[in-house]
Design a protein around this motif. Structure first.
Motif, PDB file in Angstrom:
ATOM      1  N   GLU A 113       0.853  -1.198   0.000  1.00 14.01           N
ATOM      2  CA  GLU A 113       0.000   0.000   0.000  1.00 14.01           C
ATOM      3  C   GLU A 113       0.893   1.255   0.000  1.00 14.01           C
ATOM      4  O   GLU A 113       2.121   1.149   0.059  1.00 14.01           O
ATOM      5  N   VAL A 114       0.244   2.416  -0.080  1.00 11.04           N
ATOM      6  CA  VAL A 114       1.050   3.648  -0.103  1.00 11.04           C
ATOM      7  C   VAL A 114       0.611   4.603   1.013  1.00 11.04           C
ATOM      8  O   VAL A 114      -0.541   4.595   1.444  1.00 11.04           O
ATOM      9  N   ILE A 115       1.582   5.407   1.455  1.00 15.67           N
ATOM     10  CA  ILE A 115       1.323   6.396   2.504  1.00 15.67           C
ATOM     11  C   ILE A 115       1.712   7.772   1.967  1.00 15.67           C
ATOM     12  O   ILE A 115       2.833   7.965   1.484  1.00 15.67           O
ATOM     13  N   ILE A 116       0.775   8.702   2.037  1.00 17.92           N
ATOM     14  CA  ILE A 116       1.044  10.092   1.671  1.00 17.92           C
ATOM     15  C   ILE A 116       1.302  10.834   2.980  1.00 17.92           C
ATOM     16  O   ILE A 116       0.412  10.907   3.831  1.00 17.92           O
ATOM     17  N   ASN A 117       2.520  11.311   3.153  1.00 16.20           N
ATOM     18  CA  ASN A 117       2.848  11.965   4.417  1.00 16.20           C
ATOM     19  C   ASN A 117       2.547  13.454   4.369  1.00 16.20           C
ATOM     20  O   ASN A 117       3.023  14.176   3.503  1.00 16.20           O
ATOM     21  N   LYS A 118       1.727  13.898   5.334  1.00 17.17           N
ATOM     22  CA  LYS A 118       1.370  15.321   5.396  1.00 17.17           C
ATOM     23  C   LYS A 118       2.288  16.078   6.361  1.00 17.17           C
ATOM     24  O   LYS A 118       2.297  17.311   6.374  1.00 17.17           O
ATOM     25  N   ALA A 119       3.038  15.345   7.178  1.00 16.13           N
ATOM     26  CA  ALA A 119       3.946  15.957   8.150  1.00 16.13           C
ATOM     27  C   ALA A 119       4.886  14.877   8.675  1.00 16.13           C
ATOM     28  O   ALA A 119       4.663  13.690   8.417  1.00 16.13           O
ATOM     29  N   SER A 120       5.928  15.307   9.400  1.00 14.40           N
ATOM     30  CA  SER A 120       6.896  14.330   9.913  1.00 14.40           C
ATOM     31  C   SER A 120       7.399  14.714  11.292  1.00 14.40           C
ATOM     32  O   SER A 120       7.561  15.901  11.596  1.00 14.40           O
ATOM     33  N   VAL A 121       7.672  13.674  12.083  1.00 14.69           N
ATOM     34  CA  VAL A 121       8.400  13.852  13.345  1.00 14.69           C
ATOM     35  C   VAL A 121       9.870  14.030  12.975  1.00 14.69           C
ATOM     36  O   VAL A 121      10.408  13.249  12.180  1.00 14.69           O
ATOM     37  N   ARG A 122      10.519  15.039  13.569  1.00 17.61           N
ATOM     38  CA  ARG A 122      11.879  15.412  13.144  1.00 17.61           C
ATOM     39  C   ARG A 122      12.961  14.682  13.927  1.00 17.61           C
ATOM     40  O   ARG A 122      13.714  15.285  14.676  1.00 17.61           O
ATOM     41  N   LEU A 123      13.069  13.372  13.700  1.00 16.84           N
ATOM     42  CA  LEU A 123      14.130  12.592  14.357  1.00 16.84           C
ATOM     43  C   LEU A 123      15.421  12.635  13.545  1.00 16.84           C
ATOM     44  O   LEU A 123      16.219  11.715  13.621  1.00 16.84           O
ATOM     45  N   ASP A 124      15.571  13.669  12.745  1.00 14.25           N
ATOM     46  CA  ASP A 124      16.774  13.795  11.916  1.00 14.25           C
ATOM     47  C   ASP A 124      17.633  14.951  12.429  1.00 14.25           C
ATOM     48  O   ASP A 124      17.213  15.712  13.296  1.00 14.25           O
ATOM     49  N   GLY A 125      18.823  15.081  11.862  1.00 12.32           N
ATOM     50  CA  GLY A 125      19.688  16.206  12.227  1.00 12.32           C
ATOM     51  C   GLY A 125      19.592  17.351  11.242  1.00 12.32           C
ATOM     52  O   GLY A 125      19.604  18.526  11.622  1.00 12.32           O
ATOM     53  N   THR A 126      19.435  17.019   9.961  1.00 15.24           N
ATOM     54  CA  THR A 126      19.511  18.042   8.906  1.00 15.24           C
ATOM     55  C   THR A 126      18.477  19.158   9.079  1.00 15.24           C
ATOM     56  O   THR A 126      18.803  20.336   8.957  1.00 15.24           O
ATOM     57  N   SER A 127      17.235  18.784   9.370  1.00 20.27           N
ATOM     58  CA  SER A 127      16.186  19.817   9.450  1.00 20.27           C
ATOM     59  C   SER A 127      16.488  20.834  10.547  1.00 20.27           C
ATOM     60  O   SER A 127      16.066  21.988  10.464  1.00 20.27           O
ATOM     61  N   HIS A 128      17.265  20.416  11.552  1.00 18.08           N
ATOM     62  CA  HIS A 128      17.601  21.320  12.658  1.00 18.08           C
ATOM     63  C   HIS A 128      18.665  22.349  12.255  1.00 18.08           C
ATOM     64  O   HIS A 128      18.914  23.300  12.979  1.00 18.08           O
ATOM     65  N   HIS A 129      19.290  22.134  11.119  1.00 17.11           N
ATOM     66  CA  HIS A 129      20.216  23.145  10.597  1.00 17.11           C
ATOM     67  C   HIS A 129      19.459  24.225   9.838  1.00 17.11           C
ATOM     68  O   HIS A 129      20.005  25.268   9.515  1.00 17.11           O
ATOM     69  N   TYR A 130      18.195  23.951   9.495  1.00 24.85           N
ATOM     70  CA  TYR A 130      17.397  24.913   8.723  1.00 24.85           C
ATOM     71  C   TYR A 130      16.344  25.634   9.554  1.00 24.85           C
ATOM     72  O   TYR A 130      15.913  26.728   9.183  1.00 24.85           O
ATOM     73  N   ALA A 131      15.900  25.006  10.676  1.00 24.29           N
ATOM     74  CA  ALA A 131      14.853  25.628  11.496  1.00 24.29           C
ATOM     75  C   ALA A 131      14.918  25.036  12.902  1.00 24.29           C
ATOM     76  O   ALA A 131      15.301  23.874  13.063  1.00 24.29           O
ATOM     77  N   PRO A 132      14.559  25.830  13.931  1.00 27.22           N
ATOM     78  CA  PRO A 132      14.614  25.311  15.300  1.00 27.22           C
ATOM     79  C   PRO A 132      13.656  24.138  15.515  1.00 27.22           C
ATOM     80  O   PRO A 132      12.715  23.942  14.733  1.00 27.22           O
ATOM     81  N   ALA A 133      13.899  23.382  16.596  1.00 27.72           N
ATOM     82  CA  ALA A 133      13.151  22.137  16.845  1.00 27.72           C
ATOM     83  C   ALA A 133      11.652  22.376  16.963  1.00 27.72           C
ATOM     84  O   ALA A 133      10.851  21.479  16.666  1.00 27.72           O
ATOM     85  N   SER A 134      11.249  23.581  17.382  1.00 30.57           N
ATOM     86  CA  SER A 134       9.813  23.862  17.550  1.00 30.57           C
ATOM     87  C   SER A 134       9.104  24.090  16.217  1.00 30.57           C
ATOM     88  O   SER A 134       7.868  24.147  16.158  1.00 30.57           O
ATOM     89  N   PHE A 135       9.852  24.207  15.134  1.00 26.16           N
ATOM     90  CA  PHE A 135       9.246  24.469  13.820  1.00 26.16           C
ATOM     91  C   PHE A 135       8.720  23.159  13.233  1.00 26.16           C
ATOM     92  O   PHE A 135       9.404  22.147  13.243  1.00 26.16           O
ATOM     93  N   PRO A 136       7.497  23.144  12.687  1.00 26.39           N
ATOM     94  CA  PRO A 136       6.948  21.873  12.185  1.00 26.39           C
ATOM     95  C   PRO A 136       7.514  21.457  10.821  1.00 26.39           C
ATOM     96  O   PRO A 136       7.869  22.308  10.013  1.00 26.39           O
ATOM     97  N   ALA A 137       7.552  20.152  10.597  1.00 31.90           N
ATOM     98  CA  ALA A 137       7.916  19.611   9.281  1.00 31.90           C
ATOM     99  C   ALA A 137       6.616  19.244   8.583  1.00 31.90           C
ATOM    100  O   ALA A 137       6.005  18.211   8.883  1.00 31.90           O
ATOM    101  N   VAL A 138       6.166  20.087   7.685  1.00 31.03           N
ATOM    102  CA  VAL A 138       4.845  19.937   7.079  1.00 31.03           C
ATOM    103  C   VAL A 138       4.949  19.953   5.556  1.00 31.03           C
ATOM    104  O   VAL A 138       5.719  20.730   4.988  1.00 31.03           O
ATOM    105  N   ALA A 139       4.145  19.121   4.917  1.00 27.48           N
ATOM    106  CA  ALA A 139       4.104  19.086   3.454  1.00 27.48           C
ATOM    107  C   ALA A 139       3.310  20.275   2.921  1.00 27.48           C
ATOM    108  O   ALA A 139       2.551  20.917   3.662  1.00 27.48           O
ATOM    109  N   SER A 140       3.469  20.555   1.639  1.00 27.89           N
ATOM    110  CA  SER A 140       2.653  21.578   0.979  1.00 27.89           C
ATOM    111  C   SER A 140       1.209  21.080   0.887  1.00 27.89           C
ATOM    112  O   SER A 140       0.950  19.944   0.467  1.00 27.89           O
ATOM    113  N   PHE A 141       0.276  21.945   1.240  1.00 27.97           N
ATOM    114  CA  PHE A 141      -1.151  21.612   1.157  1.00 27.97           C
ATOM    115  C   PHE A 141      -1.531  21.327  -0.307  1.00 27.97           C
ATOM    116  O   PHE A 141      -2.252  20.369  -0.615  1.00 27.97           O
ATOM    117  N   THR A 142      -1.019  22.146  -1.215  1.00 26.24           N
ATOM    118  CA  THR A 142      -1.350  22.006  -2.639  1.00 26.24           C
ATOM    119  C   THR A 142      -0.842  20.682  -3.206  1.00 26.24           C
ATOM    120  O   THR A 142      -1.581  19.944  -3.879  1.00 26.24           O
TER     121      THR A 142
END
Ligand code: URA
Length: 266
Positions: A113-142
Protein backbone atom coordinates in the motif's frame (compact mmCIF):
# COMPACT_ATOMS: atom_id res chain seq x y z
CA UNK A 1 15.16 37.68 0.88
CA UNK A 2 17.74 37.64 -1.92
CA UNK A 3 17.83 34.38 -3.86
CA UNK A 4 20.95 33.07 -5.57
CA UNK A 5 19.89 31.48 -8.84
CA UNK A 6 22.43 29.64 -10.95
CA UNK A 7 23.26 31.00 -14.37
CA UNK A 8 21.98 29.00 -17.34
CA UNK A 9 25.19 27.02 -17.94
CA UNK A 10 26.65 26.79 -14.43
CA UNK A 11 27.10 23.09 -13.57
CA UNK A 12 26.05 22.62 -9.94
CA UNK A 13 28.79 20.96 -7.90
CA UNK A 14 26.87 18.00 -6.37
CA UNK A 15 24.13 17.14 -8.87
CA UNK A 16 26.42 17.67 -11.84
CA UNK A 17 24.16 19.47 -14.29
CA UNK A 18 23.05 22.98 -15.20
CA UNK A 19 19.81 24.89 -15.44
CA UNK A 20 19.95 24.56 -19.23
CA UNK A 21 19.58 20.76 -18.83
CA UNK A 22 16.19 21.24 -17.13
CA UNK A 23 14.63 22.76 -20.28
CA UNK A 24 12.38 24.89 -18.07
CA UNK A 25 11.23 22.12 -15.69
CA UNK A 26 9.96 23.46 -12.36
CA UNK A 27 8.70 20.16 -10.88
CA UNK A 28 11.00 17.39 -9.63
CA UNK A 29 10.24 13.79 -8.66
CA UNK A 30 12.70 12.61 -6.01
CA UNK A 31 13.28 8.90 -5.32
CA UNK A 32 16.08 8.06 -2.87
CA UNK A 33 17.64 5.28 -4.95
CA UNK A 34 19.66 6.28 -8.05
CA UNK A 35 18.69 2.94 -9.61
CA UNK A 36 15.03 3.90 -9.62
CA UNK A 37 15.48 7.11 -11.62
CA UNK A 38 15.61 5.73 -15.16
CA UNK A 39 12.65 3.32 -14.73
CA UNK A 40 10.65 6.09 -13.07
CA UNK A 41 11.43 8.57 -15.85
CA UNK A 42 10.40 5.96 -18.45
CA UNK A 43 7.16 4.93 -16.71
CA UNK A 44 6.04 8.34 -15.46
CA UNK A 45 6.12 10.21 -18.72
CA UNK A 46 7.22 10.34 -22.35
CA UNK A 47 10.48 11.19 -24.15
CA UNK A 48 12.73 10.34 -21.18
CA UNK A 49 16.36 11.43 -21.46
CA UNK A 50 19.46 11.06 -19.31
CA UNK A 51 20.89 14.25 -17.77
CA UNK A 52 23.69 13.35 -15.36
CA UNK A 53 25.02 10.86 -12.83
CA UNK A 54 27.20 12.28 -10.06
CA UNK A 55 27.68 10.81 -6.56
CA UNK A 56 24.23 9.70 -5.30
CA UNK A 57 22.46 12.02 -7.72
CA UNK A 58 21.24 10.41 -10.95
CA UNK A 59 19.04 12.71 -13.03
CA UNK A 60 16.72 12.19 -16.01
CA UNK A 61 14.20 14.43 -17.70
CA UNK A 62 10.76 13.15 -18.65
CA UNK A 63 7.60 14.84 -19.94
CA UNK A 64 4.18 14.83 -18.30
CA UNK A 65 1.19 16.77 -19.67
CA UNK A 66 3.49 18.28 -22.30
CA UNK A 67 5.88 19.78 -19.74
CA UNK A 68 9.41 18.71 -18.74
CA UNK A 69 9.72 17.09 -15.31
CA UNK A 70 13.01 16.31 -13.56
CA UNK A 71 13.50 12.89 -11.92
CA UNK A 72 16.51 13.04 -9.58
CA UNK A 73 17.65 10.69 -6.81
CA UNK A 74 18.40 12.18 -3.40
CA UNK A 75 20.40 9.35 -1.87
CA UNK A 76 19.55 8.15 1.64
CA UNK A 77 18.98 10.39 4.63
CA UNK A 78 18.60 14.10 5.31
CA UNK A 79 22.03 15.54 4.41
CA UNK A 80 21.99 14.40 0.80
CA UNK A 81 18.32 15.46 0.46
CA UNK A 82 19.14 19.00 1.60
CA UNK A 83 22.16 19.29 -0.72
CA UNK A 84 20.02 18.20 -3.64
CA UNK A 85 17.24 20.66 -2.77
CA UNK A 86 19.65 23.60 -2.42
CA UNK A 87 20.97 22.98 -5.93
CA UNK A 88 17.54 22.29 -7.48
CA UNK A 89 16.21 25.54 -5.96
CA UNK A 90 19.09 27.44 -7.56
CA UNK A 91 18.03 25.99 -10.93
CA UNK A 92 14.39 27.08 -10.62
CA UNK A 93 12.67 23.95 -9.21
CA UNK A 94 9.64 25.12 -7.21
CA UNK A 95 7.68 21.90 -6.50
CA UNK A 96 8.98 18.45 -5.50
CA UNK A 97 7.46 15.04 -4.81
CA UNK A 98 9.40 12.42 -2.87
CA UNK A 99 8.81 8.84 -4.00
CA UNK A 100 10.19 6.66 -1.24
CA UNK A 101 9.89 3.42 0.67
CA UNK A 102 8.75 3.07 4.25
CA UNK A 103 7.90 0.77 7.14
CA UNK A 104 4.39 1.05 8.55
CA UNK A 105 3.94 1.00 12.32
CA UNK A 106 0.15 0.67 12.21
CA UNK A 107 -1.63 -2.71 12.22
CA UNK A 108 -4.22 -1.61 9.64
CA UNK A 109 -1.64 -0.65 6.95
CA UNK A 110 -0.11 -3.37 4.76
CA UNK A 111 2.94 -3.86 2.52
CA UNK A 112 2.20 -2.93 -1.09
CA UNK A 113 0.00 0.00 0.00
CA UNK A 114 1.05 3.65 -0.10
CA UNK A 115 1.32 6.40 2.50
CA UNK A 116 1.04 10.09 1.67
CA UNK A 117 2.85 11.97 4.42
CA UNK A 118 1.37 15.32 5.40
CA UNK A 119 3.95 15.96 8.15
CA UNK A 120 6.90 14.33 9.91
CA UNK A 121 8.40 13.85 13.35
CA UNK A 122 11.88 15.41 13.14
CA UNK A 123 14.13 12.59 14.36
CA UNK A 124 16.77 13.79 11.92
CA UNK A 125 19.69 16.21 12.23
CA UNK A 126 19.51 18.04 8.91
CA UNK A 127 16.19 19.82 9.45
CA UNK A 128 17.60 21.32 12.66
CA UNK A 129 20.22 23.14 10.60
CA UNK A 130 17.40 24.91 8.72
CA UNK A 131 14.85 25.63 11.50
CA UNK A 132 14.61 25.31 15.30
CA UNK A 133 13.15 22.14 16.84
CA UNK A 134 9.81 23.86 17.55
CA UNK A 135 9.25 24.47 13.82
CA UNK A 136 6.95 21.87 12.19
CA UNK A 137 7.92 19.61 9.28
CA UNK A 138 4.85 19.94 7.08
CA UNK A 139 4.10 19.09 3.45
CA UNK A 140 2.65 21.58 0.98
CA UNK A 141 -1.15 21.61 1.16
CA UNK A 142 -1.35 22.01 -2.64
CA UNK A 143 1.01 19.15 -3.51
CA UNK A 144 -0.48 16.85 -0.86
CA UNK A 145 -3.99 17.61 -2.11
CA UNK A 146 -2.92 16.74 -5.67
CA UNK A 147 -1.41 13.44 -4.44
CA UNK A 148 -4.59 12.52 -2.54
CA UNK A 149 -6.84 13.32 -5.52
CA UNK A 150 -4.63 11.24 -7.80
CA UNK A 151 -4.63 8.34 -5.31
CA UNK A 152 -8.44 8.41 -5.28
CA UNK A 153 -8.58 8.57 -9.09
CA UNK A 154 -6.40 5.49 -9.55
CA UNK A 155 -8.08 3.61 -6.68
CA UNK A 156 -4.81 3.08 -4.86
CA UNK A 157 -4.87 1.70 -1.31
CA UNK A 158 -3.57 4.87 0.33
CA UNK A 159 -3.30 6.39 3.80
CA UNK A 160 -2.58 10.01 4.75
CA UNK A 161 -0.72 10.84 7.93
CA UNK A 162 2.42 11.64 9.89
CA UNK A 163 5.81 9.99 9.29
CA UNK A 164 8.56 9.45 11.82
CA UNK A 165 11.74 10.45 9.96
CA UNK A 166 14.83 8.92 11.48
CA UNK A 167 18.50 9.44 10.62
CA UNK A 168 19.08 5.74 11.25
CA UNK A 169 17.45 2.58 9.89
CA UNK A 170 18.14 0.60 13.09
CA UNK A 171 18.22 2.44 16.48
CA UNK A 172 16.06 5.46 15.52
CA UNK A 173 13.42 3.10 14.12
CA UNK A 174 13.75 0.86 17.18
CA UNK A 175 15.03 -2.13 15.24
CA UNK A 176 16.79 -4.82 17.27
CA UNK A 177 18.00 -6.95 14.31
CA UNK A 178 21.22 -4.90 13.99
CA UNK A 179 24.87 -6.02 14.33
CA UNK A 180 24.91 -5.48 18.12
CA UNK A 181 21.17 -5.88 18.70
CA UNK A 182 21.31 -2.86 21.00
CA UNK A 183 18.91 0.09 20.86
CA UNK A 184 20.00 3.03 23.07
CA UNK A 185 17.67 3.77 25.99
CA UNK A 186 16.50 7.02 24.39
CA UNK A 187 14.87 4.97 21.59
CA UNK A 188 13.63 1.97 23.57
CA UNK A 189 9.84 1.96 23.67
CA UNK A 190 9.52 4.78 21.14
CA UNK A 191 7.69 2.78 18.45
CA UNK A 192 4.72 2.24 20.76
CA UNK A 193 4.69 5.98 21.59
CA UNK A 194 4.53 6.92 17.89
CA UNK A 195 1.80 4.31 17.34
CA UNK A 196 -0.28 5.75 20.18
CA UNK A 197 0.13 9.23 18.73
CA UNK A 198 -1.24 7.94 15.43
CA UNK A 199 1.94 8.26 13.35
CA UNK A 200 1.84 5.92 10.36
CA UNK A 201 5.34 5.09 9.28
CA UNK A 202 9.11 5.16 9.68
CA UNK A 203 11.33 6.47 6.90
CA UNK A 204 14.48 8.56 6.61
CA UNK A 205 13.96 11.65 4.45
CA UNK A 206 10.66 13.54 4.72
CA UNK A 207 11.39 15.71 7.77
CA UNK A 208 14.55 17.03 6.10
CA UNK A 209 12.62 17.41 2.85
CA UNK A 210 9.68 19.31 4.35
CA UNK A 211 11.70 21.69 6.53
CA UNK A 212 14.39 22.40 3.94
CA UNK A 213 11.74 23.01 1.29
CA UNK A 214 9.91 25.40 3.61
CA UNK A 215 13.16 27.27 4.23
CA UNK A 216 13.93 27.47 0.50
CA UNK A 217 10.40 28.35 -0.66
CA UNK A 218 9.76 25.03 -2.46
CA UNK A 219 6.40 23.20 -2.24
CA UNK A 220 6.93 19.56 -1.19
CA UNK A 221 4.88 16.37 -1.01
CA UNK A 222 5.75 12.76 -0.32
CA UNK A 223 4.30 9.39 -1.26
CA UNK A 224 5.94 6.26 0.14
CA UNK A 225 5.47 2.59 -0.72
CA UNK A 226 5.12 0.28 2.29
CA UNK A 227 7.89 -2.38 2.30
CA UNK A 228 7.94 -3.32 6.00
CA UNK A 229 5.23 -3.99 8.57
CA UNK A 230 6.72 -3.29 11.97
CA UNK A 231 3.79 -4.67 13.94
CA UNK A 232 4.74 -8.07 12.50
CA UNK A 233 8.53 -7.94 12.15
CA UNK A 234 11.62 -5.89 11.45
CA UNK A 235 12.55 -7.16 7.98
CA UNK A 236 11.75 -5.91 4.50
CA UNK A 237 8.95 -7.84 2.73
CA UNK A 238 9.46 -9.70 -0.60
CA UNK A 239 10.05 -7.58 -3.72
CA UNK A 240 6.57 -8.22 -5.21
CA UNK A 241 5.08 -5.94 -2.55
CA UNK A 242 7.60 -3.22 -3.37
CA UNK A 243 6.72 -3.55 -7.08
CA UNK A 244 3.00 -3.35 -6.28
CA UNK A 245 3.47 -0.17 -4.22
CA UNK A 246 5.70 1.33 -6.92
CA UNK A 247 3.01 0.92 -9.59
CA UNK A 248 0.57 2.81 -7.37
CA UNK A 249 3.19 5.47 -6.63
CA UNK A 250 3.82 6.00 -10.35
CA UNK A 251 0.10 6.39 -11.11
CA UNK A 252 -0.32 8.78 -8.17
CA UNK A 253 2.69 10.95 -9.01
CA UNK A 254 1.71 11.18 -12.69
CA UNK A 255 -1.86 12.16 -11.77
CA UNK A 256 -0.68 14.70 -9.20
CA UNK A 257 1.73 16.34 -11.65
CA UNK A 258 -0.94 16.51 -14.36
CA UNK A 259 -3.14 18.31 -11.82
CA UNK A 260 -0.35 20.67 -10.68
CA UNK A 261 0.56 21.53 -14.30
CA UNK A 262 -3.11 22.22 -15.09
CA UNK A 263 -3.47 24.55 -12.10
CA UNK A 264 -0.23 26.34 -13.05
CA UNK A 265 -1.48 26.96 -16.60
CA UNK A 266 -4.78 28.56 -15.53
N1 URA B 1 12.72 2.62 4.88
C1 URA B 1 12.89 2.89 6.19
O1 URA B 1 13.52 3.88 6.55
N2 URA B 1 12.36 2.02 7.09
C2 URA B 1 11.70 0.91 6.74
O2 URA B 1 11.26 0.15 7.61
C3 URA B 1 11.52 0.65 5.37
C4 URA B 1 12.04 1.54 4.44
Amino acid sequence: MEKHYASENEVLYHVGFSRADLKGATIAVLPGDPGRVEPLARQLGVEPSFIACHREYTSWLTHIAGRPVLVCSTGMGGPSVAICLEELARMGITQVIRVGTTGTIQEYINPGEVIINKASVRLDGTSHHYAPASFPAVASFTVTGALVEAAKDCRAPYHVGIAVSSDTFWPGQERYDSFTGYVPKAFQGTMVEWQRLGALNYEMETSALFVTCQALGIKAGAVCGVVAKRTEGEGIVPKEKYDQALQYQIAIVRGAIEHLEKVASI
